[in-house]
Write an enzyme that holds these catalytic residues in place. Sequence first.
Site, PDB file in Angstrom:
ATOM      1  N   ASP A  67      -1.563 -52.665  25.399  1.00 34.51           N
ATOM      2  CA  ASP A  67      -1.049 -52.727  26.837  1.00 34.51           C
ATOM      3  C   ASP A  67      -1.970 -53.769  27.368  1.00 34.51           C
ATOM      4  OD1 ASP A  67      -3.577 -51.378  26.616  1.00 34.51           O
ATOM      5  OD2 ASP A  67      -2.940 -49.547  26.933  1.00 34.51           O
ATOM      6  N   ASP A 142      -5.673 -37.941  30.671  1.00 39.35           N
ATOM      7  CA  ASP A 142      -4.545 -37.365  30.962  1.00 39.35           C
ATOM      8  C   ASP A 142      -3.587 -37.142  29.493  1.00 39.35           C
ATOM      9  OD1 ASP A 142      -3.776 -39.919  30.558  1.00 39.35           O
ATOM     10  OD2 ASP A 142      -2.659 -40.011  32.624  1.00 39.35           O
ATOM     11  N   HIS A 144      -2.835 -39.815  27.546  1.00 37.58           N
ATOM     12  CA  HIS A 144      -1.952 -40.837  27.273  1.00 37.58           C
ATOM     13  C   HIS A 144      -2.571 -41.489  26.098  1.00 37.58           C
ATOM     14  CE1 HIS A 144      -4.672 -43.728  30.298  1.00 37.58           C
ATOM     15  NE2 HIS A 144      -5.130 -43.683  28.869  1.00 37.58           N
ATOM     16  N   GLU A 149       1.917 -42.672  30.043  1.00 38.32           N
ATOM     17  CA  GLU A 149       1.544 -41.694  30.864  1.00 38.32           C
ATOM     18  C   GLU A 149       2.357 -40.196  30.433  1.00 38.32           C
ATOM     19  OE1 GLU A 149      -1.545 -41.822  31.943  1.00 38.32           O
ATOM     20  OE2 GLU A 149      -1.487 -43.558  33.587  1.00 38.32           O
TER      21      GLU A 149
END
Length: 254
Positions: A67, A142, A144, A149
């Site tokens: 990413d 979270d 990810h 996400e």
Amino acid sequence: MDIIIKENYDEMSKCAADIIANCIKSKPSCVLGLATGSTPLGTYRELIKIHREEGLDFSQVRTFNLDEYLGIGMDLSKPYEEDQSYARFMYEEFFKYINIKKENIYIPDGLTKEPEKFCQWYEDMIKKAGGIDLQLLGIGGDGHIGFNEPGSSFSSRTRVIPLTEQTLNDNYESFYRKAKIKKEDMPHFAITMGIGTILEAKQLLMIASGKKKAKVIARALQGPVTTEVPASALQIFNGKVTVVLDREAASELS
Ligand code: PGA
């Protein structure tokens, strides 16, 4: 799924680096999927050590990063502490110390003017390279993987995604506060390989360290498989999955 629990961060890093080094030794032209963040720093440090001391050869290795922030590009005129790009991170923390060829490095282009076209091109390049042999993954607070996400489809491909509040807060604490960059000036979008893209790798290697990852690791590895915890997709992965944890990150596993 193999879960390996090591005493501490350094041991976790050594173990992950050995797995990657073995992949390179058994296939010198292997394709690696790479990750950024604080967790893989030690793994890269160990790989640099193996390169220096044992001659681990990266000359035929190709890499694809997971990413990059949208709107951000590597800016070598800035000090490293102020350059937010993952391209800069990879260069400063890993690539400049090993004998990888520049043309074999792929990182999503945060400055692309045509994100959709770029994302398709990135997918095409991964395919053209023969697919990813080993994908290194961290895990976000979270859940990810990459910047997929919660809510991301397990069949998602490389695309632009908005970052969650929790990721923005995590990013602020890990980088922006020190760099004195205001919260509102942080990138709120990223380009990320999709979960579907990640699940096409031949082998996955997840690393996690510290108490703050313990709950999310337990949810990802032992909780229900759900898009609300993107890393739970590892439970349905067909190939080999190895998760290397330190004792603290493993502390909520039953
Ligand atoms: P961290 O980030 O290694 O900095 O905890 C992991 C991630 O968000 O994937």
